[in-house]
Design a protein around this motif. Structure first.
Motif, PDB file in Angstrom:
ATOM      1  N   ASP A 138       1.553   9.094  -5.665  1.00 51.21           N
ATOM      2  CA  ASP A 138       2.082  10.669  -5.571  1.00 51.21           C
ATOM      3  C   ASP A 138       3.139  11.194  -6.696  1.00 51.21           C
ATOM      4  O   ASP A 138       3.031  12.339  -6.887  1.00 51.21           O
ATOM      5  CB  ASP A 138       2.747  10.814  -4.100  1.00 51.21           C
ATOM      6  CG  ASP A 138       1.655  10.648  -2.952  1.00 51.21           C
ATOM      7  OD1 ASP A 138       0.482  10.584  -3.342  1.00 51.21           O
ATOM      8  OD2 ASP A 138       2.014  10.369  -1.758  1.00 51.21           O
ATOM      9  N   ILE A 139       3.768  10.222  -6.849  1.00 47.13           N
ATOM     10  CA  ILE A 139       4.941  10.655  -7.976  1.00 47.13           C
ATOM     11  C   ILE A 139       4.232  10.971  -9.353  1.00 47.13           C
ATOM     12  O   ILE A 139       4.441  11.967 -10.015  1.00 47.13           O
ATOM     13  CB  ILE A 139       5.978   9.647  -8.167  1.00 47.13           C
ATOM     14  CG1 ILE A 139       7.038   9.770  -6.882  1.00 47.13           C
ATOM     15  CG2 ILE A 139       6.573   9.901  -9.714  1.00 47.13           C
ATOM     16  CD1 ILE A 139       7.682   8.375  -7.034  1.00 47.13           C
ATOM     17  N   GLU A 140       3.515  10.016  -9.724  1.00 47.50           N
ATOM     18  CA  GLU A 140       2.473  10.303 -10.899  1.00 47.50           C
ATOM     19  C   GLU A 140       1.765  11.687 -10.977  1.00 47.50           C
ATOM     20  O   GLU A 140       1.488  12.505 -11.919  1.00 47.50           O
ATOM     21  CB  GLU A 140       1.462   9.094 -11.118  1.00 47.50           C
ATOM     22  CG  GLU A 140       2.120   8.053 -11.650  1.00 47.50           C
ATOM     23  CD  GLU A 140       1.411   6.562 -11.648  1.00 47.50           C
ATOM     24  OE1 GLU A 140       0.241   6.801 -11.246  1.00 47.50           O
ATOM     25  OE2 GLU A 140       1.975   5.490 -11.852  1.00 47.50           O
ATOM     26  N   LEU A 168       0.768  -1.236  -0.046  1.00 48.37           N
ATOM     27  CA  LEU A 168       0.077  -0.024   0.100  1.00 48.37           C
ATOM     28  C   LEU A 168       0.925   1.166  -0.255  1.00 48.37           C
ATOM     29  O   LEU A 168       0.434   2.283  -0.602  1.00 48.37           O
ATOM     30  CB  LEU A 168      -0.924  -0.032   1.209  1.00 48.37           C
ATOM     31  CG  LEU A 168      -2.090  -0.894   1.104  1.00 48.37           C
ATOM     32  CD1 LEU A 168      -2.996  -0.995   2.570  1.00 48.37           C
ATOM     33  CD2 LEU A 168      -3.241  -0.409   0.043  1.00 48.37           C
ATOM     34  N   ASP A 169       1.870   1.287   0.931  1.00 51.44           N
ATOM     35  CA  ASP A 169       2.639   2.416   0.762  1.00 51.44           C
ATOM     36  C   ASP A 169       3.233   2.873  -0.558  1.00 51.44           C
ATOM     37  O   ASP A 169       3.644   3.641  -0.856  1.00 51.44           O
ATOM     38  CB  ASP A 169       3.898   2.237   2.158  1.00 51.44           C
ATOM     39  CG  ASP A 169       3.045   2.225   3.296  1.00 51.44           C
ATOM     40  OD1 ASP A 169       2.133   2.575   3.680  1.00 51.44           O
ATOM     41  OD2 ASP A 169       3.745   1.912   4.447  1.00 51.44           O
ATOM     42  N   VAL A 220       2.068  14.850 -13.468  1.00 51.84           N
ATOM     43  CA  VAL A 220       1.102  15.131 -14.125  1.00 51.84           C
ATOM     44  C   VAL A 220       0.783  16.534 -13.926  1.00 51.84           C
ATOM     45  O   VAL A 220       0.737  17.540 -14.827  1.00 51.84           O
ATOM     46  CB  VAL A 220      -0.351  14.313 -13.972  1.00 51.84           C
ATOM     47  CG1 VAL A 220      -1.487  14.832 -14.418  1.00 51.84           C
ATOM     48  CG2 VAL A 220      -0.152  13.052 -14.376  1.00 51.84           C
ATOM     49  N   SER A 221       0.940  17.196 -12.712  1.00 56.24           N
ATOM     50  CA  SER A 221       0.968  18.569 -12.253  1.00 56.24           C
ATOM     51  C   SER A 221       1.732  19.312 -13.061  1.00 56.24           C
ATOM     52  O   SER A 221       1.609  20.397 -13.634  1.00 56.24           O
ATOM     53  CB  SER A 221       1.104  18.538 -10.871  1.00 56.24           C
ATOM     54  OG  SER A 221       1.189  20.176 -10.384  1.00 56.24           O
TER      55      SER A 221
END
Length: 134
Positions: free
Chosen positions: A115-117, A107-108, A121-122
């Protein structure tokens, strides 16, 4: 032939498990299992159900006790079986804890990947917005 009417199905018991961290759990059920505790008073620890911490009615389990007495006729055999059962429970608890840890690691890892993705994307969206002519 007259048959008696069927009895209604028995209602499920509403007895809930008592958390292992509950303050009423004071006495370990076995030296190999110090984390599994039952109330220490007013009954001896072997007279409490290890999950619900309710007292065990000897009359209800008398036939099971008789079967165990036949299966383990001497106190040495009973103690050996008790040790083996405690070791098995300890092994199962350790396996369950390992599995929980593996699932938590997975899960981690997935959360970190997400979060990296999202950051990628941001950044990509910011670049796209800055390229739009005004």
């Amino acid at each position: 032939m007259s048959q008696l009417p069927l009895s209604p199905p028995s209602e499920p018991t509403s007895i809930q498990p008592v958390p292992l961290t509950s303050s009423i759990r004071t006495t370990p059920i076995h030296s190999l299992l110090p984390d599994i505790r039952v109330p220490g008073e007013p009954l001896p620890s072997h007279r409490y159900h290890p999950v619900t911490c309710t007292s065990i009615d000897i009359d209800e389990v008398r036939s099971q006790l008789e079967q165990l007495r036949k299966e383990y006729p001497s106190s040495e055999a009973a103690l050996k079986a008790q040790e083996e059962a405690a070791k098995e429970v300890k092994h199962r608890l350790e396996d369950a804890e390992k599995k929980r840890a593996e699932v938590q690691r997975a899960l981690d890892k997935k959360t970190q990947e997400r979060d990296i993705e999202l950051k990628v994307v941001s950044k990509y969206q910011k670049i796209k917005v800055s390229e739009i002519p005004s």
